[in-house]
Every structure is written in C-alpha cells, then in structure tokens.
Design a protein around this motif. Structure first.
Motif: not given
Length: 540
Positions: A53-55, A84-89
């Motif tokens: 957030e904020g970018n 905004n959102t994503g997934t780290i694996e």
C-alpha cells in the motif's frame, strides 16, 4: 545559454512534484491479518499473500524463511513484481515452525519496507483429533474471523471451543429474548468444522439492573429470570449445542448460600429443555479457580450433586510450570499442579455419584499461560515456555484420564501490548500469526490423537527429573519425554536411557515442533537428552 525547451516549475509546484516522488518511493508491506493464513499442513510449496500500500509504482517483493531454531535461511522466494497484491512462494521440506522476512524494493533497488512474521507447517491433519482438546474463543466478544479462525482451530487439532453467550446477549430487555447473529454463526461454523461448542452463560444483564446484588442472582425472582433466559437459548440451539456452563467464575457467590439455590432453580428447567445436554456447574469458581474443590465440595455436601451433570475448575498456575505448580496452604491438596489436582478432582466425582448412579464429569474450562515481557521478572514465561507448557499440560491430563474437556485460555491474543497479561494468553497473535505454542498444540494433538495412557517409563533414579510416558498399545505406540525440573533449578538438560517397548529400528524421534531428529540407540536402548520441551518417539 537559456534552453527554451527546458521546463521550469514554480517553487510550490516543484515541492508538490518532489512530494509525489517521495510518496511513490514509499510502501507499506502487509502479510498478516484475517485474510492471510500463515499455517498449513504437511511439507511442500507454501504461499504467503503479500499486499503493498502507499505506492503508485510496481515494486519488487521477495523473501527468505528460517527454521525457528536455525540461523541461516532454509529457503528463499523468487522476486515478484506487484502493484497491490501478490503471492510469495517458499518450498518448505519439513514439518516445523518458521520465521520469515518479506522485503519490498523499488525498481532502482532502494528498500521501501520489510516485514517479518511466523509460519507453521503442522502434521497431516487427517487423523483422529483428541476428544478433550479445547480452547477458549471470543466470538461472543467480537474477536475471531470466519472462516480463518476455524481453519486454524482445525489445523491445530482442536475438537472443542468454549465461548460466551452472556445473559445480556440473550435478554437485553426483560423477557425479550434473542440470539445474536455472531453466536448463530459461531455455532453453525463450529459444527461445519466438526468442533463441539460449549457456551457459557451468566455475567448478568442490564435488563434487571439493580435487581440482583453482589454480581449474582440472589433472589427467587432473579434465579427464575436467569433460568428462563438459559432455557430459551437451550431450546433455540437444541442438539446443535449440548454443553452449557452455568455462570462463569461466580466467585462472589457463596457455594451453598447463593450458587446452589440458583442450581436448584435453573438445572431442572434447562435439563427438561434438553435432556441430552450436559450442564456444567461452578464455572471455575472457588479459590485459585477451584482445583482444591472449594466450590464443588460444599455444594455436594449440601445435597447439590443432583443439580448438575458435571463441574468445572479454572486451575491457572502461571507463571509456574504444570508439573510442579505452586503450594496450596490450608487446602485439601498440597500443590496446585496437574499431577496433584487432576486425580483429586477425579476422586470427587467417583465418590459422589448422583442419585441415578451417574458420575459427574470433570471439566477444565479455562487454563493457560500468558507470555510475559522480559521486564516482568528474572525468568519470564517466553513464547517457547508457553509452547512447552501447552504440550506438557495436555500430555499430563491424558495420563491422569480425569477430565472430559480441557480448554486452553485462550486461542487468540486479545491485544498487542506485550506488558498486558490479558493481551498475551493466545497461541496465535492478534494479527492471526502463529506463536510457537500453536505448533506445539498441533504436534501434541497429532501425537496423542485418542491413544490411551499406558505406563510410566521414567527413570527410577531420584536424581532424575525426566518424565517418560507411553501412550497407545500394540503397533500404535508413542513415547514422550521431557525434563520437569523444579522452578529455580539449575538443571537445563538431562541424559537418560530409555528401554523402548519396540525396536529402535522401528522408531522415529521428533522434536517439539514435529521435526525429525537423529535417534541414538544401542542394544534396544535409546539415549536421549531431555529438556523442558517434549520429544516424541513414534513407532513406525
């Protein structure tokens, strides 16, 4: 030479542009909360949802993860670019408790933010969960999240929850009864997850403010009013809720003068409303939470055994450990510790059957250790001590075979102040991230299942403080060992030999977090170094 093509900004516009550039180079990274689950079953590839957030510009996000007891990272994620959102694996190759750090960087390599949390990889959830394993939730007070909390309860092996359904919530106005949506949803969701709800009533109501004294129902009119409210709740839920606790911690009520008269009015009508339900008395009342029988014994002596199906205690021992507890001066028991009060409570039930021959069931509806801030005292209860006490408590209760349900207080931290005791009882944090005690709960549930306690294999030497117990029989056996050193003892570990009831070649050694360890054995004997944390020898 003046460049007519160069753009010159007025000072105030230049300041705005610089501010906008600074805002574009800041970011707040989030990986916890009610929409992010940081627990999963079985090793393998794990995903963690991240949010920036904020970018206004895309950022690069990546992370590294450590086994809780190791210094070097065991896995790193690939870099991903998100707005905004994503997934780290991560690829986690063993059951265990982990810490991770996620980092967000701008395209020029500048670090914008980083955040750390914990991740639990628990054993395979496909097993027979312990029937007595419960915890206190606070959906009745607005805590918890659907369905995340129930997913976490299930993965930890819990089969029971205890929550508040206060008299105020049932009857906010005289004879105007209701069931709030949050309680309805609590019950329905618990059933969906095969978790048995126990609802505790009481606490009073503003509907009759000024009509009951000393925080309790001390007149025939108020006893009847309270009873009618509980009858409404019991009838409403029918066989969806079959375990009810009659008033939480009625410590202002005298056992015989106040509490028993309430039972004599309320129990017959609620039992008639649902004969199949279990109605539990005492609510953990009495000195120290009632482990010495200070509430139930006077009630039984006064003829109250027939006005209940079971009774509860709240034997808090913090900050002392569950093996030794604390001294109980002037009480029927010498110490408040699991090995002392559990069999004592069992004897109370066995020696005082109801007139129909049935024995009262014994319940521990609250019990727990809050984690403590380092400034609290010289040896505070750390998160690791809380984990050890959780596992050892349930192991010892299974050994004593004395209680119907044990409810850890509580499942989730109430707040974030590390110096406030009430904020730190949970085995998950306020942001839903797991504490070590969560991992310990999942492992001890997987180890115990519903295996019976069989025998004590502890060293006979009086100089040894190690506890070694066998659960399960035949080809389904586990051995559990830990060091139960008295408080203040300088002994941190102990080397012991265990003669296994099965071949060491058919044994696997697991630590407190379910991670496989090297098993040292010779001539059928296992050499083990015990500490305050339990270890498990599982028969293949």
């Amino acid at each position: 030479m003046f460049n007519f093509h160069r753009r010159i900004l007025p000072p105030f516009l230049a300041a705005i542009a610089l501010c906008g550039q600074a805002m574009a180079e800041t970011a707040k990274l989030t990986v916890t909360g009610s929409d992010c689950q940081l627990v999963s079953a079985k090793p393998g590839k794990k995903t963690i949802k991240v949010k920036v957030e904020g970018n206004t510009n895309p950022v690069q996000v990546f992370g590294e993860i450590y086994q809780y007891d190791q210094k070097k990272p065991c896995a790193r994620s690939k870099k991903i670019t998100i707005s905004n959102t994503g997934t780290i694996e991560f690829d986690l190759r063993s059951t265990g408790f982990y810490e991770f750090t996620i980092i967000a960087k701008a395209n020029d390599g500048k670090e914008l933010d980083r955040v750390s949390s914990t991740y639990a990889v628990v054993p395979d959830n496909n097993y027979d969960h312990p029937r007595e394993m419960g915890t206190c939730t606070h959906f009745g007070q607005g805590k918890g999240a659907y369905p995340l909390t129930f997913n976490l309860l299930n993965l930890a092996g819990f089969t029971r929850i205890r929550d508040d359904f206060s008299w105020q919530a049932i009857e906010p106005k005289p004879k105007k009864y209701q069931v709030p949506k949050r309680i309805e949803k609590l019950v329905n969701t618990a059933i969906k997850y095969k978790i048995k709800p126990l609802l505790v009533t009481g606490y009073g109501t503003r509907a009759y403010e000024g009509k009951y004294s000393n925080g309790f129902v001390n007149t025939p009119e108020m006893r009847e009013a309270y009873g009618n409210a509980v009858v409404f709740a019991v009838k409403h839920f029918g066989n969806r809720v079959t375990e009810w606790e009659l008033w939480n911690e009625p410590n202002r009520a005298h056992p015989v003068k106040h509490y028993l008269p309430m039972l004599k009015v309320v129990y017959p009508i609620v039992k008639k409303a649902n004969p199949r339900a279990t109605f539990i008395s005492c609510g953990g009342g009495g000195a120290g939470g009632g482990p010495g029988g200070g509430m139930i014994i006077p009630i039984i002596k006064a003829g109250g055994v027939d006005f209940q199906d079971g009774f509860s205690i709240h034997p808090y021992m913090a900050p002392h450990d569950p093996d030794y507890g604390y001294g109980a001066r002037g009480a029927p028991i010498p110490r408040v510790s699991v090995p002392v009060f559990a069999p004592f409570q069992k004897r109370i039930a066995e020696k005082n059957p109801k007139s129909n021959g049935r024995k009262l069931s014994v319940w521990v509806t609250e019990l727990g250790w809050p984690t403590e801030h380092p400034s609290t005292r010289q040896h505070p209860t750390t998160e690791m001590l809380q984990a050890a006490f959780f596992a050892r408590t349930y192991l010892m209760f299974r050994k004593e075979n004395a209680v119907k349900g044990i409810f850890w207080y509580d499942f989730q931290n109430d707040g974030i102040n590390p110096k406030e005791k009430e904020d730190n009882f949970g085995i998950i944090r306020k942001d839903f991230s797991p504490k070590p005690a969560y991992q310990a709960a999942a492992v001890v549930a997987w180890i115990l299942r519903n295996r019976p306690y069989v025998r004590d294999l502890s060293p006979k030497d009086k100089m040894n403080n190690s506890k070694v117990y066998q659960y399960g029989q035949g080809k389904d056996r586990v051995i559990v060992a830990w060091l139960a050193a008295p408080e203040g003892s300088a002994k941190q570990s102990e080397n012991i030999n265990i003669k296994l009831p099965f071949s060491p070649r058919k044994a696997i050694l697991l630590d407190w977090q379910g991670k496989k360890q090297k098993l040292n054995a010779k001539n059928g004997t296992v050499m083990l170094k015990t500490t305050y944390l339990p270890q498990y020898i599982v028969q293949k």
